[in-house]
Design a protein around this motif. Structure first.
Motif, PDB file in Angstrom:
ATOM      1  N   ASN A 124     -66.824  13.916  -4.314  1.00  0.00           N
ATOM      2  CA  ASN A 124     -67.389  15.040  -3.991  1.00  0.00           C
ATOM      3  C   ASN A 124     -67.119  16.430  -4.297  1.00  0.00           C
ATOM      4  O   ASN A 124     -67.810  17.337  -4.934  1.00  0.00           O
ATOM      5  CB  ASN A 124     -68.128  15.296  -2.642  1.00  0.00           C
ATOM      6  N   ALA A 125     -65.371  16.588  -3.757  1.00  0.00           N
ATOM      7  CA  ALA A 125     -65.276  18.230  -4.483  1.00  0.00           C
ATOM      8  C   ALA A 125     -65.026  18.421  -5.554  1.00  0.00           C
ATOM      9  O   ALA A 125     -63.606  18.920  -6.204  1.00  0.00           O
ATOM     10  CB  ALA A 125     -64.020  18.076  -3.216  1.00  0.00           C
ATOM     11  N   LYS A 126     -64.817  17.042  -6.499  1.00  0.00           N
ATOM     12  CA  LYS A 126     -64.647  16.603  -7.743  1.00  0.00           C
ATOM     13  C   LYS A 126     -63.055  17.511  -7.901  1.00  0.00           C
ATOM     14  O   LYS A 126     -62.373  17.544  -8.575  1.00  0.00           O
ATOM     15  CB  LYS A 126     -65.054  17.972  -8.633  1.00  0.00           C
ATOM     16  N   GLY A 127     -61.776  16.261  -6.702  1.00  0.00           N
ATOM     17  CA  GLY A 127     -61.046  16.210  -6.897  1.00  0.00           C
ATOM     18  C   GLY A 127     -60.486  14.781  -7.289  1.00  0.00           C
ATOM     19  O   GLY A 127     -59.141  14.734  -7.999  1.00  0.00           O
ATOM     20  N   ALA A 128     -60.902  13.904  -8.310  1.00  0.00           N
ATOM     21  CA  ALA A 128     -60.960  13.727  -8.872  1.00  0.00           C
ATOM     22  C   ALA A 128     -61.778  12.728  -9.930  1.00  0.00           C
ATOM     23  O   ALA A 128     -63.237  13.032  -8.991  1.00  0.00           O
ATOM     24  CB  ALA A 128     -60.048  11.493  -8.402  1.00  0.00           C
ATOM     25  N   ASN A 129     -61.512  11.506 -11.301  1.00  0.00           N
ATOM     26  CA  ASN A 129     -63.001  11.450 -12.048  1.00  0.00           C
ATOM     27  C   ASN A 129     -63.288  10.159 -10.980  1.00  0.00           C
ATOM     28  O   ASN A 129     -63.928   9.577 -11.197  1.00  0.00           O
ATOM     29  CB  ASN A 129     -62.796  11.480 -12.901  1.00  0.00           C
ATOM     30  N   TYR A 130     -62.362   9.698 -11.239  1.00  0.00           N
ATOM     31  CA  TYR A 130     -62.091   7.981 -10.499  1.00  0.00           C
ATOM     32  C   TYR A 130     -61.710   7.495  -9.985  1.00  0.00           C
ATOM     33  O   TYR A 130     -59.931   8.062  -9.802  1.00  0.00           O
ATOM     34  CB  TYR A 130     -61.516   7.385 -12.142  1.00  0.00           C
ATOM     35  N   ILE A 131     -61.420   6.816  -8.701  1.00  0.00           N
ATOM     36  CA  ILE A 131     -60.932   6.385  -7.390  1.00  0.00           C
ATOM     37  C   ILE A 131     -61.653   5.287  -6.802  1.00  0.00           C
ATOM     38  O   ILE A 131     -62.732   4.466  -6.896  1.00  0.00           O
ATOM     39  CB  ILE A 131     -60.839   7.300  -6.207  1.00  0.00           C
ATOM     40  N   LEU A 132     -60.179   4.000  -6.765  1.00  0.00           N
ATOM     41  CA  LEU A 132     -60.449   2.412  -6.462  1.00  0.00           C
ATOM     42  C   LEU A 132     -60.755   2.976  -4.750  1.00  0.00           C
ATOM     43  O   LEU A 132     -60.245   3.653  -4.320  1.00  0.00           O
ATOM     44  CB  LEU A 132     -59.741   1.716  -7.459  1.00  0.00           C
ATOM     45  N   CYS A 133     -61.402   2.767  -4.141  1.00  0.00           N
ATOM     46  CA  CYS A 133     -61.253   1.969  -2.532  1.00  0.00           C
ATOM     47  C   CYS A 133     -61.196   0.834  -2.238  1.00  0.00           C
ATOM     48  O   CYS A 133     -61.722   0.394  -2.850  1.00  0.00           O
ATOM     49  CB  CYS A 133     -62.008   2.633  -1.283  1.00  0.00           C
ATOM     50  N   ALA A 134     -60.301   0.075  -1.252  1.00  0.00           N
ATOM     51  CA  ALA A 134     -60.798  -1.770  -0.869  1.00  0.00           C
ATOM     52  C   ALA A 134     -59.326  -1.662   0.528  1.00  0.00           C
ATOM     53  O   ALA A 134     -59.438  -1.353   0.157  1.00  0.00           O
ATOM     54  CB  ALA A 134     -59.606  -2.105  -2.458  1.00  0.00           C
ATOM     55  N   ALA A 135     -60.188  -2.995   1.112  1.00  0.00           N
ATOM     56  CA  ALA A 135     -59.733  -3.270   1.879  1.00  0.00           C
ATOM     57  C   ALA A 135     -59.894  -5.530   1.674  1.00  0.00           C
ATOM     58  O   ALA A 135     -60.375  -6.097   0.623  1.00  0.00           O
ATOM     59  CB  ALA A 135     -60.080  -3.468   2.800  1.00  0.00           C
ATOM     60  N   SER A 136     -58.508  -5.125   2.182  1.00  0.00           N
ATOM     61  CA  SER A 136     -58.297  -7.237   1.854  1.00  0.00           C
ATOM     62  C   SER A 136     -57.404  -7.719   3.449  1.00  0.00           C
ATOM     63  O   SER A 136     -57.464  -6.907   3.729  1.00  0.00           O
ATOM     64  CB  SER A 136     -57.113  -7.690   1.264  1.00  0.00           C
ATOM     65  N   SER A 137     -57.604  -8.806   3.799  1.00  0.00           N
ATOM     66  CA  SER A 137     -57.057  -9.787   4.860  1.00  0.00           C
ATOM     67  C   SER A 137     -56.818 -11.540   4.407  1.00  0.00           C
ATOM     68  O   SER A 137     -57.887 -11.499   3.295  1.00  0.00           O
ATOM     69  CB  SER A 137     -58.199  -9.715   5.919  1.00  0.00           C
ATOM     70  N   HIS A 138     -56.143 -11.853   5.027  1.00  0.00           N
ATOM     71  CA  HIS A 138     -56.129 -13.449   5.176  1.00  0.00           C
ATOM     72  C   HIS A 138     -56.504 -13.905   6.707  1.00  0.00           C
ATOM     73  O   HIS A 138     -55.672 -13.779   6.962  1.00  0.00           O
ATOM     74  CB  HIS A 138     -54.835 -13.844   4.136  1.00  0.00           C
ATOM     75  N   ASN A 139     -56.666 -14.929   6.466  1.00  0.00           N
ATOM     76  CA  ASN A 139     -57.008 -15.884   7.803  1.00  0.00           C
ATOM     77  C   ASN A 139     -55.444 -16.640   8.614  1.00  0.00           C
ATOM     78  O   ASN A 139     -55.467 -15.594   9.565  1.00  0.00           O
ATOM     79  CB  ASN A 139     -58.092 -17.148   7.450  1.00  0.00           C
ATOM     80  N   ALA A 140     -55.093 -16.934   7.777  1.00  0.00           N
ATOM     81  CA  ALA A 140     -53.461 -16.912   7.795  1.00  0.00           C
ATOM     82  C   ALA A 140     -53.062 -16.356   7.817  1.00  0.00           C
ATOM     83  O   ALA A 140     -52.200 -16.557   9.278  1.00  0.00           O
ATOM     84  CB  ALA A 140     -53.148 -18.851   7.312  1.00  0.00           C
ATOM     85  N   ALA A 141     -52.036 -15.323   7.282  1.00  0.00           N
ATOM     86  CA  ALA A 141     -51.723 -14.106   7.711  1.00  0.00           C
ATOM     87  C   ALA A 141     -51.816 -13.689   8.587  1.00  0.00           C
ATOM     88  O   ALA A 141     -51.141 -13.071   9.729  1.00  0.00           O
ATOM     89  CB  ALA A 141     -51.651 -13.188   6.521  1.00  0.00           C
ATOM     90  N   THR A 142     -53.223 -13.548   9.132  1.00  0.00           N
ATOM     91  CA  THR A 142     -53.860 -12.880  10.316  1.00  0.00           C
ATOM     92  C   THR A 142     -53.893 -13.050  11.872  1.00  0.00           C
ATOM     93  O   THR A 142     -52.824 -12.388  12.436  1.00  0.00           O
ATOM     94  CB  THR A 142     -54.874 -11.989  10.491  1.00  0.00           C
ATOM     95  N   ALA A 170     -63.877  -1.382  -4.718  1.00  0.00           N
ATOM     96  CA  ALA A 170     -65.140  -0.819  -4.862  1.00  0.00           C
ATOM     97  C   ALA A 170     -64.710   0.393  -6.053  1.00  0.00           C
ATOM     98  O   ALA A 170     -63.933   1.359  -5.439  1.00  0.00           O
ATOM     99  CB  ALA A 170     -66.447   0.876  -4.174  1.00  0.00           C
ATOM    100  N   LEU A 171     -64.828   1.254  -7.143  1.00  0.00           N
ATOM    101  CA  LEU A 171     -64.743   2.695  -7.959  1.00  0.00           C
ATOM    102  C   LEU A 171     -65.925   3.193  -8.308  1.00  0.00           C
ATOM    103  O   LEU A 171     -66.731   3.558  -8.469  1.00  0.00           O
ATOM    104  CB  LEU A 171     -64.511   1.734  -9.576  1.00  0.00           C
ATOM    105  N   LEU A 172     -65.630   4.394  -7.753  1.00  0.00           N
ATOM    106  CA  LEU A 172     -65.994   5.423  -7.532  1.00  0.00           C
ATOM    107  C   LEU A 172     -66.170   6.566  -8.513  1.00  0.00           C
ATOM    108  O   LEU A 172     -64.722   6.975  -8.924  1.00  0.00           O
ATOM    109  CB  LEU A 172     -65.902   6.517  -6.459  1.00  0.00           C
ATOM    110  N   GLY A 173     -66.796   7.346  -9.365  1.00  0.00           N
ATOM    111  CA  GLY A 173     -67.146   7.672 -10.689  1.00  0.00           C
ATOM    112  C   GLY A 173     -67.685   9.406  -9.715  1.00  0.00           C
ATOM    113  O   GLY A 173     -69.147   9.382  -8.818  1.00  0.00           O
TER     114      GLY A 173
END
Length: 338
Positions: A124-142, A170-173
């Motif tokens: 929104n502040a035009k600090g980037a054109n494209y950003i990837l954001c993500a989260a992950s988990s694994h049942n056994a590791a947790t 998600a990829l934001l642009g």
């Protein structure tokens, strides 16, 4: 951009260009298998540790998102992501293979919306054109880190939840045809004084309520503005507790419009007790299911309130209470506006 005390309005309307979701065999048997781009039959993913399997799922999610968005990784300015494992090592190792400038984010199971809110703010502040954001988990590791290794076979109380195995990104642009991020509310750490790590839904309920109340206060809108208000992983118990608290505070949310990702992902006959959880839970259900419903035109406006339990193995051993957090992001089909 600041609205009220703890919210942002994104007037430049950052856009979700594409998403990528990966899951394991248990998730493939759940309510929404169609929400996944990739489903694995083996929780090991041909790796020699659960943590490396989680890393691989995140890498696959990011690669899928880029491919669907028709963007090369060299065009992406930042990756904002996190997970539950010590020092976020699955995410950090995945970031090392991506070679994208990396910002690590941690809000436990609220990491998905923290990363999305931060990405939208930068776009929104035009600090980037494209950003990837993500989260992950694994049942056994947790399980291995926070409770007992799966081989131990320890019994769990009915208040406990099942950690989702998967990754969502998600990829934001700046521009595009996808849903837009219109606002976000950053939550405060809330603590009900609960000490039971097997009842995270109950502990997180107050954080969800506080953030939802702040969002409506800052935005000066009513709950009816949204088609759905979606919590991260309160599960059955946390959802009921939070709904009661909302009604006590005279926040008129209809029960049928108040849904939870931890309930939406698994079938009732799967042995998940109070529901799903994990950093991947809200990421997968939001990006793989609800965002797609916005794209299809089945929904117009949603508020996603990801919830996180901020306890650690050390704090539990020292019998500390469980501090919690919730971050909310408003996502709308293109055409809507606050």
């Amino acid at each position: 951009m600041l609205q009220g005390h703890q919210s942002w309005i994104f007037t430049n309307r950052p856009t979700i260009l594409s998403t990528g979701t990966v899951g394991g065999p248990f998730e493939a048997k759940g309510k929404i298998p169609e929400a996944f781009d990739i489903l694995h039959e083996d929780m090991w993913l041909e790796q020699d540790s659960w943590e490396k399997a989680q890393q691989k799922m995140l890498e696959e999610s990011l690669q899928t998102t880029l491919k669907k968005g028709r963007i090369e990784k060299e065009q992406v300015e930042f990756l904002i992501a996190g997970d539950l494992i010590n020092q976020m090592t699955p995410t950090t190792f995945a970031a090392s293979t991506s070679s994208i400038p990396f910002l690590g984010a941690f809000s436990a199971c609220a990491t998905s919306m923290e990363s999305l809110a931060l990405a939208a703010s930068i776009i929104n502040a035009k600090g980037a054109n494209y950003i990837l954001c993500a989260a992950s988990s694994h049942n056994a590791a947790t399980e291995k880190q926070f409770r007992y290794p799966t081989e131990y076979g320890g019994q769990k109380p009915p208040t406990s939840q099942w950690t989702v195995t998967g990754a969502g990104s998600a990829l934001l642009g700046q521009n595009g045809d996808g849903p837009v991020i219109t606002a976000a509310t950053i939550g405060k750490v809330a603590d009900m004084g609960m000490t039971d790590p097997f009842n995270m839904g109950g502990a997180m309920a107050i954080a969800a309520v506080d953030t939802i109340e702040a969002h409506f206060r800052d935005m000066q809108i009513e709950p009816s503005y949204y088609d759905l208000i979606i919590t991260g992983d309160l599960g059955h118990i946390g959802r009921e507790v939070s709904l009661d608290l909302l009604h006590e505070r005279n926040i008129p949310i209809e029960a049928e419009k108040y849904v939870d990702c931890g309930i939406a992902i698994y079938r009732e006959d799967q042995p998940v007790l109070a529901g799903g959880s994990g950093a991947a839970c809200s990421a997968i259900v939001t990006y793989g299911h609800f965002v797609q419903e916005l794209i299809k035109g089945n929904l117009n406006r949603i508020l996603v309130v990801a919830t996180g339990s901020l306890h650690s193995t050390l704090s539990v051993q020292q019998n500390d209470s469980i501090p919690c957090i919730a971050h909310a992001v408003s996502i709308e089909a293109r055409g809507g506006n606050l």
